[in-house]
Write a protein that holds these residues in place. Structure first.
Motif, short mmCIF file in Angstrom:
data_model
loop_
_atom_site.label_atom_id
_atom_site.label_comp_id
_atom_site.label_asym_id
_atom_site.label_seq_id
_atom_site.Cartn_x
_atom_site.Cartn_y
_atom_site.Cartn_z
N TYR A 505 0.82 -1.20 0.00
CA TYR A 505 0.00 0.00 0.00
C TYR A 505 0.85 1.25 0.00
N TYR A 510 -3.54 4.45 3.27
CA TYR A 510 -4.03 4.21 4.64
C TYR A 510 -5.00 5.31 5.02
N PHE A 513 -8.37 4.89 2.66
CA PHE A 513 -9.29 3.82 3.04
C PHE A 513 -9.61 3.84 4.53
N MET A 516 -12.93 2.62 5.78
CA MET A 516 -13.25 1.19 5.73
C MET A 516 -12.69 0.44 6.93
N THR A 517 -11.63 0.98 7.51
CA THR A 517 -11.00 0.26 8.60
C THR A 517 -11.64 0.61 9.93
N ARG B 7 -4.91 -3.60 9.13
CA ARG B 7 -6.30 -3.83 8.74
C ARG B 7 -6.47 -3.85 7.23
N LEU B 8 -5.80 -2.94 6.51
CA LEU B 8 -5.96 -2.87 5.06
C LEU B 8 -5.69 -4.22 4.42
N LYS B 9 -4.60 -4.83 4.87
CA LYS B 9 -4.22 -6.11 4.30
C LYS B 9 -5.23 -7.19 4.73
N MET B 11 -8.27 -6.81 5.39
CA MET B 11 -9.55 -6.66 4.73
C MET B 11 -9.48 -6.97 3.25
N GLY B 12 -8.29 -7.30 2.78
CA GLY B 12 -8.14 -7.66 1.37
C GLY B 12 -8.35 -6.49 0.45
N ILE B 13 -7.91 -5.31 0.89
CA ILE B 13 -8.07 -4.12 0.05
C ILE B 13 -6.95 -4.07 -0.99
N GLY B 284 -12.83 -5.15 0.38
CA GLY B 284 -11.65 -5.14 -0.45
C GLY B 284 -11.87 -5.99 -1.69
#
Lengths: 526, 294
Positions: A505, A510, A513, A516-517, B7-9, B11-13, B284
């Motif tokens: 990323y 970060y 998004f 979303m987190t 979290r990004l990872k 969540m499969g984003i 994601g």
């Protein structure tokens, strides 16, 4: 498969790069850190001769040893030209003579010399004191001439006036120099120069006057050693012999003293070169400060068996090419900054390499002024562009109009800066006109298309990346490393390949998004 | 922000770098980009493949043709049309004409515009102002989409479209894009459009975002955004799959519009679809793709 290949290429590049680097650092003792102390100068002379083929001889002066500089090495590149150098025992001038019976229509001759600054002054000054042959002030001969000739009338009156204000040779010289500095167009000087056409420079006139009162003086032609120059031009200065030292007048301090920052080339009011034959000659002089003395030492200690490793250094290139490369070798640093900023951090910029070019131009203007200039020109351009939009022009003429306005704006800023003495050293020669023009066009388009916020964000991003690139490219250590060890380019390529395969990323994502987190229930409210 | 690092990872984003390296590079071959980057070619190929598209009225290729623009527009005796660059991106350079008045043409936003102004706009398109890399371009004049009743209710001016992400010929994610007052009739999210996530099974609106913030109502029309079902959903998905197949691209964004009279039509194909669709769907893309077993 692909990842293995990339790993292989990257490690290979890194290995080769660091091996050469390590060898040059540890075995050849190339310095790792920049050494501020300037110890040597490279001077280069390039003579371009053109004309009908036939016999040709070029005689030119060569730099000479003086109290502060010692010539340590020189090379001549002159294909099948007869070459002789000689030294005039009286003046100490050194002359090179290149000659060829059947010169072709275009001939190029090279000379390169390396001079070290010496800190213990050579006391060779007195040996070359000139013999004064002109009639002396207040002798019968002088008084007779004063009645006959208009130049001696002026000369006498000038000397009278200076003599009144001075008590000895030093004060006479000081008074004379400051008088001429303040009144360069005094009509007595003009009278003297008119009657003596060989006094082609102010320095020669000063020497002429000084000789009449028995002060040993000479015209010295040389280069002011301030900074590197690709097209240096000679200055003629007056030097007088006081207490066994050749001293020059310093306008700023209004005093007489020895000038270390002047590379003496030849003495006397004679032209730099003469051509015998039908060729026209153009001589270009380049001078470059050698940034590291330790490096030079490593180079001089060179062992012929390891020649290739020494040859890698850009200091073996002609001086003017070196100057180009000392900038070009910084561009990869900027490129890596752009890669990191865009792929890893995720800052939006207009144009991929635009920030590097802007950063390069900041080198000319210095950072603060560069940023101010950049903002001013871009905002002026945007205003002008929004007006042009009303006129509905075709794209290319519109871009040209913007570019012309940018040139005009640069010109006005230079004028203002110069006239108000805000910044007299303003140099915007490299300010990238075309890049600025395209930038203005793209900002204004983006402004119309996506709104001010998006456009200004990307513009600010571009400026930010340009500033970071500038700081990295202007870092003394990094730029020293890149210029001294071009093999680091291999490691730079390896780095860009690695960044090119970064699929993680971006830092900005970060933020992008972040919604979303967060836990779902807290997001929608109404 | 930093709490989201793992979290990004999890969540499969999909990030931009990963999209480019892991999805576009291996599945989209350069040689096929021409078909999607030029809307004239896209349209012609789609007609051959039997995919419905908005009717092409005219293409303007040379400045010369601009002199006859008035005739070209009159010939069609059509008062509604869209002018767009063939190689435009991000919705740039699109001009929607809704009607004619005594003073000139009426734009979708109510502004009246004269023929010379339209000519200037087209001349900008031809000069490559909106094309990738500033290359010469062609202007397209095509049929103006008439919104279905649902969209008239949801959108503020302009034409909403449905973005499908098709991976290996399977629709994996969908989003409805609604123009707003601020987006100037455009549906693109970075122009200020609203993104609404759609369920894959029946095309129902699930979440809505504006500028990366979750919303439930359209700010301009006050219409509730969630819980609507897209009409002709199976047809929409079918067009998406056919378009991806036709484009020979493994990972694409397909934009589809819904016309009141003609039903779903292919608008354009995007070889580099954006990743904001994940926010609108609160999931994601990588997670979605792996959950579908692709």
């Amino acid at each position: 498969m692909r990842n293995k290949e990339i790993l292989l290429v990257v490690s290979l590049l890194t290995l080769i790069g660091s091996a050469i680097f390590g060898y040059r650092v540890f075995v050849l003792d190339f310095p790792l850190t920049p050494n501020k102390q300037v110890e040597s100068w490279h001077v280069e002379m390039k003579a371009t001769l053109g004309g009908p083929s036939g016999s040709l001889r070029l005689e030119a002066f060569l730099p000479r040893r003086d109290s502060f500089h010692t010539l340590v090495d020189e090379n001549f590149v002159s294909n099948d030209f007869g070459l002789t150098t000689q030294k005039d025992p009286e003046t100490g001038n050194r002359v090179v003579s290149w000659s060829k019976r059947n010169a072709s229509t275009q001939e190029i001759l090279f000379y390169r010399g390396i001079l070290y600054e010496t800190h213990s002054a050579n006391s060779s000054a007195a040996r070359t004191a000139p013999v004064i042959t002109v009639p002396q002030y207040k002798t019968a001969e002088f008084n007779a001439l004063r009645k006959e000739r208009v130049d001696y009338l002026g000369l006498g009156s000038l000397i009278d006036e200076i003599q009144d204000k001075s008590i000895d040779q030093r004060s006479f010289a000081l008074e004379l120099f400051s008088f001429i500095d303040a009144n360069p167009a005094d009509n007595r000087l003009e009278q003297i120069q008119e009657m003596n056409p060989n006094l082609t420079s102010l320095a020669a006139t000063e020497v002429f006057i000084l000789h009449h009162v028995g002060i040993y003086a000479r015209v010295v032609n040389g280069l002011p050693l301030k900074q590197a120059k690709r097209h240096a031009s000679f200055e003629a200065r007056t030097e007088i012999l006081l207490d066994n030292k050749w001293v020059q007048y310093n306008k700023q301090t209004r005093s007489l003293g020895e000038n270390r920052d002047f590379l003496r080339w030849w003495v006397g009011n004679v032209p730099f070169y003469t051509v015998t034959g039908q060729h026209n000659a153009t001589l270009n002089i380049a001078v470059k400060k050698h940034t590291e003395n330790a490096l030079t030492e490593a180079m001089w200690r060179g062992d012929p068996t390891r020649e290739a490793m020494y040859k890698l250094s850009i200091f073996n290139l002609p001086v003017d090419v070196q100057l180009v490369f000392s900038i070009l070798l910084l561009v990869p640093l900027g490129a890596i900054v752009v890669c990191v900023m865009r792929q890893v951090i995720g800052i939006e910029t207009f144009g991929t390499f635009m920030p590097i070019l802007v950063a390069l131009s900041f080198r000319e203007t210095k950072l603060l002024l560069g940023v101010i200039l950049f903002c001013l020109i871009v905002s002026l351009g945007l205003i002008f562009r929004s007006y042009l939009n009303r006129l509905q022009l075709l794209i290319i003429p519109r871009l040209s109009a913007i570019m012309i306005m940018v040139v005009l704006a640069l010109y006005l800023f230079s004028m203002i800066a110069y006239n108000t003495n805000i910044y007299t050293g303003l140099s915007i020669s490299l300010f990238p006109l075309v890049i600025l023009t395209m930038l203005i066009e793209r900002i204004s388009l983006s402004w119309e298309e996506f709104g001010a916020q998006t456009a200004l964000k990307a513009a600010a991003g571009s400026l930010f990346v340009a500033i970071v690139s500038y700081l990295v490219m202007n870092n003394d250590l990094l730029s020293h490393l890149m210029v001294t060890f071009p093999e680091l380019l291999l490691i730079a390529v390896a780095m860009t390949i690695l960044i090119g395969r970064y699929n993680g990323y971006k830092l900005m994502e970060y933020y992008r998004f972040r919604m979303m987190t967060q836990p779902t229930d807290s997001a929608p409210k109404d | 922000m930093f709490s989201g690092f793992h979290r990004l990872k999890d969540m499969g984003i999909m990030g931009i770098n990963s999209r480019n390296l892991d999805f576009i590079a291996p599945h989209n071959r350069r040689q096929y980009y021409r078909l999607v980057d030029d809307k004239v070619i896209t349209k012609k190929t789609a007609i051959e493949a039997g995919i419905p598209v908005p009717e092409l009225f005219a293409t303007i290729e040379y400045q010369e043709q601009l002199k006859r623009l008035g005739d070209i527009l009159a010939q069609r005796s059509c008062n509604q049309f869209v002018i767009k660059p063939a190689k435009g991106s991000g919705g740039g350079g699109i001009m929607v004409i809704k009607g004619r008045t005594a003073a000139g043409y009426l734009r979708a936003n109510g502004q009246v515009i004269t023929l010379p102004e339209i000519q200037y706009h087209i001349s900008n398109i031809l000069g490559g102002l909106y094309a990738l890399g500033g290359a010469r371009d062609v202007a397209i004049i095509e049929q103006c989409i008439e919104n279905i009743d649902l969209f008239d209710k949801l959108a503020f001016q302009g034409v909403p479209d449905i973005r499908l992400v098709i991976y290996k010929n399977t629709p994996v994610m969908a989003m409805l894009r609604l123009p707003t007052l601020a987006s100037g009739g455009r549906a693109n999210l970075h122009s200020g459009g609203i993104g609404v996530g759609l369920s894959m099974d029946q095309g129902m609106t699930t979440n809505a975002i504006l500028h990366n913030q979750y919303i439930t109502h359209h700010g301009d029309t006050d219409a509730p955004l969630l819980g609507h079902i897209m009409p002709d959903w199976d047809q929409v998905l079918d067009i998406g799959v056919k378009a991806a197949h036709m484009a020979k691209l493994g990972y694409v964004g397909v934009d589809i519009v819904l016309d009141k009279h003609h039903g779903p039509m292919l608008l354009e194909i995007n070889a580099r679809p954006g990743i904001s669709i994940q926010i609108a769907n609160r999931q994601g893309l990588k997670a979605r793709i792996s959950s579908m077993g692709l």
